[in-house]
Design a protein around this motif. Structure first.
Motif, mmCIF file in Angstrom:
data_model
loop_
_atom_site.group_PDB
_atom_site.id
_atom_site.type_symbol
_atom_site.label_atom_id
_atom_site.label_comp_id
_atom_site.label_asym_id
_atom_site.label_seq_id
_atom_site.Cartn_x
_atom_site.Cartn_y
_atom_site.Cartn_z
ATOM 1 N N UNK A 1 -2.555 10.774 19.723
ATOM 2 C CA UNK A 1 -2.930 12.012 20.414
ATOM 3 C C UNK A 1 -3.998 11.493 21.475
ATOM 4 N N UNK A 2 -3.835 12.252 22.888
ATOM 5 C CA UNK A 2 -4.905 12.131 23.575
ATOM 6 C C UNK A 2 -6.238 12.270 23.463
ATOM 7 N N UNK A 3 -6.389 13.352 22.645
ATOM 8 C CA UNK A 3 -7.960 13.629 22.166
ATOM 9 C C UNK A 3 -8.545 12.549 21.386
ATOM 10 N N UNK A 4 -7.683 11.792 20.679
ATOM 11 C CA UNK A 4 -8.176 10.585 19.838
ATOM 12 C C UNK A 4 -8.588 9.631 20.961
ATOM 13 N N UNK A 5 -7.853 9.242 21.909
ATOM 14 C CA UNK A 5 -8.138 8.371 23.004
ATOM 15 C C UNK A 5 -9.583 8.659 23.774
ATOM 16 N N UNK A 6 -9.551 9.856 24.033
ATOM 17 C CA UNK A 6 -10.805 10.393 24.551
ATOM 18 C C UNK A 6 -12.042 10.145 23.735
ATOM 19 N N UNK A 7 -11.979 10.670 22.328
ATOM 20 C CA UNK A 7 -12.961 10.317 21.551
ATOM 21 C C UNK A 7 -13.304 8.711 21.371
ATOM 22 N N UNK A 8 -12.310 7.796 21.337
ATOM 23 C CA UNK A 8 -12.542 6.579 21.217
ATOM 24 C C UNK A 8 -13.283 6.027 22.338
ATOM 25 N N UNK A 9 -12.872 6.688 23.656
ATOM 26 C CA UNK A 9 -13.510 6.313 24.972
ATOM 27 C C UNK A 9 -14.972 6.645 24.827
ATOM 28 N N UNK A 10 -15.349 7.689 24.394
ATOM 29 C CA UNK A 10 -16.590 8.230 24.234
ATOM 30 C C UNK A 10 -17.571 7.088 23.590
ATOM 31 N N UNK B 1 -15.323 1.666 11.485
ATOM 32 C CA UNK B 1 -14.317 0.793 10.701
ATOM 33 C C UNK B 1 -14.226 -0.558 11.536
ATOM 34 N N UNK B 2 -13.809 -0.636 12.520
ATOM 35 C CA UNK B 2 -13.591 -1.745 13.709
ATOM 36 C C UNK B 2 -14.712 -1.392 14.736
ATOM 37 N N UNK B 3 -15.641 -1.739 14.771
ATOM 38 C CA UNK B 3 -16.635 -1.111 15.733
ATOM 39 C C UNK B 3 -16.364 -1.556 17.234
ATOM 40 N N UNK B 4 -15.875 -2.667 17.446
ATOM 41 C CA UNK B 4 -15.944 -3.212 18.953
ATOM 42 C C UNK B 4 -14.217 -3.137 19.515
ATOM 43 N N UNK C 1 -7.991 4.509 18.659
ATOM 44 C CA UNK C 1 -7.937 5.769 18.623
ATOM 45 C C UNK C 1 -7.871 6.270 17.084
ATOM 46 N N UNK C 2 -8.565 7.314 16.672
ATOM 47 C CA UNK C 2 -8.456 7.805 15.318
ATOM 48 C C UNK C 2 -8.905 7.269 14.201
ATOM 49 N N UNK C 3 -9.394 5.950 14.639
ATOM 50 C CA UNK C 3 -10.150 5.093 13.334
ATOM 51 C C UNK C 3 -11.101 5.935 12.707
ATOM 52 N N UNK C 4 -11.548 5.255 11.445
ATOM 53 C CA UNK C 4 -12.687 5.895 10.447
ATOM 54 C C UNK C 4 -13.952 5.917 11.468
#
Ligand code: HEM
Length: 390
Positions: free
Chosen positions: A262-271, A316-319, A323-326
């Motif tokens: 989902x694009x929303x997950x990409x945006x959050x991981x980007x932020x 979970x995988x900080x670096x 998208x969507x990871x814990x």
């Protein structure tokens, strides 16, 4: 450790950092830099102990000559939003939040999608013709300002003039500077401040609503100033940084294309991994402690938002860009507590539109010129992002 204060992104966030440590800046002022997610959250959500008063203080003290230039333009930044711990904050914030209400934001999405689609078509043609394209200048730089102008009545100034003013303000208040540069920046910021002051007295929309609620001209100018700086420059920085990141994440682009991510997950991981605002400040109101560290009243505290987003206690995988990871959504890119970003919904909508429409441009390109960011305590300020079809 001082350089980290002004380059708090990229590789500098990867090292092992103490939870909280004092760093002395380029003018000899100590700051307590806080890196852990839990401590940053506590700092931002306890305004009685950690006040926001220093949020807009110049990190390089402004010399008398430059202060005179600002005073000549009647420049004043009274506590309004980000630096306002007084009783007026909730009321001013509510008026601004109403202008940026999620329903009003959602109503802009079709228009923005159309505009981005047009631009992407042009950029795709240029890429197909073998030309280099700058995704900052050609796509991201002015979009947030154009959207903001549709939501909030703004002075009728050319886009370029607003962008120059906003970038000058981010330098003047958050960069390590020499006096000659401070003088030039003060002239630029002061000039536009005069425009804002005139608009604050007569303008409609948000300016009129703040006046009608009985706020002084200084408060109206302060609110417009902050919106024009933080409400558009940050988002164009973020769009540029996120597209650059995605250029190196082909699996994420493939997942987007296939509808699996989902694009929303990409945006959050980007932020989380590419926040345009890497730090934010508070000042201790009383003698207190933060984690194990004693904090005397008056201490400047730097919340390292970029580092908090990579806290292994939360993600979970900080670096890694997953998208969507814990923990992905638990970033503090928009701050937290009573001053949490009031434009978060708007920034997210803009980023979702740009990623959905523009990510395919990145297929099969090489990066000719990655974004370069000048030294700054808080803002990334990328200057360009040039790609070319391989
Ligand atoms: C990706 C883009 C953006 C990021 C990362 C961002 C981040 C932030 C951060 C870190 C704060 C300080 C929060 C705190 O003290 O806890 C803040 C405050 C604020 N932001 Fe944003 N912001 C963004 C976009 C926007 C936009 C689009 C607007 C409005 C058009 C906006 C308006 C504001 C305002 C008005 C405040 C002050 C709120 C208050 O003090 O009550 N921001 N933002």
């Amino acid at each position: 450790m001082t350089p980290v204060l002004f380059r708090g992104w990229g590789e500098s966030v990867d090292g092992p950092w103490p939870d909280a440590a004092t760093v002395v800046d380029h003018v000899g002022v100590p700051h307590l830099v806080v890196t852990r997610h839990a401590l940053v959250r506590r700092l931002l959500t306890d305004p009685e102990t950690f006040r926001p008063d220093n949020a807009l203080d110049a990190v390089t003290p402004i010399p008398v000559a430059a202060l005179r230039v600002l005073a000549g333009h009647r420049f004043r930044l009274p506590p309004t939003l980000a630096n306002n711990a007084s009783a007026s904050h909730p009321e001013i914030r509510a008026i601004v939040a109403e202008a940026l209400h999620p329903d009003r934001v959602a109503a802009q999405q079709p228009w923005l999608t159309g505009l981005v689609r047009e631009r992407v078509t042009r950029l795709a043609a240029a890429l197909a013709a073998g030309e280099p394209v700058d995704l900052y200048a050609g796509l991201a730089a002015d979009l947030p300002l154009l959207v903001l102008a549709r939501l909030v009545e703004l002075p009728d100034a050319p886009v370029g003039a607003v962008k120059d003013f906003a970038r000058a303000a981010l330098d003047l208040f958050w960069a390590p500077l020499d006096p000659a540069r401070q003088l030039a920046l003060a002239a630029e910021v002061g000039r536009f401040h005069t425009v804002l002051r005139a608009f604050a007295a007569t303008g409609g929309g948000l300016a009129a609503r703040l006046r009608a609620a009985g706020h002084s001209p200084d408060v109206v100018v302060g609110a417009l100033f902050f919106l024009l700086v933080a409400g558009q420059e940050t988002t164009s920085q973020f769009l540029t940084l996120l597209l650059h990141r995605l250029a190196g994440e082909p699996a994420v682009r493939a997942g987007l294309r296939a509808g699996e991510i989902p694009v929303a997950d990409v945006v959050e991981e980007g932020l989380r991994l590419e926040p345009p605002i890497v730090t934010w400040r508070r000042v201790a109101a009383v003698d207190t402690t933060l984690g194990e560290v004693e904090v005397p009243a008056g201490t400047s505290i730097v919340a390292w938002l970029a580092q908090a987003g990579r806290d292994p206690a939360v993600v979970a995988a900080p670096g890694e860009f997953r998208p969507g990871q814990r923990g992905s959504r638990r970033h503090l890119a928009f701050g937290a507590g009573p001053h949490r970003c009031v434009g978060a919904q708007l920034a997210r909508m803009e980023a979702a539109v740009v990623v959905s429409e523009a990510a395919p441009l990145l297929d099969g390109v090489t990066v000719v010129r990655p974004p370069w960011c000048p030294d700054n305590l808080t803002f990334r300020m990328p200057d360009a992002f040039v790609v070319r079809r391989t």
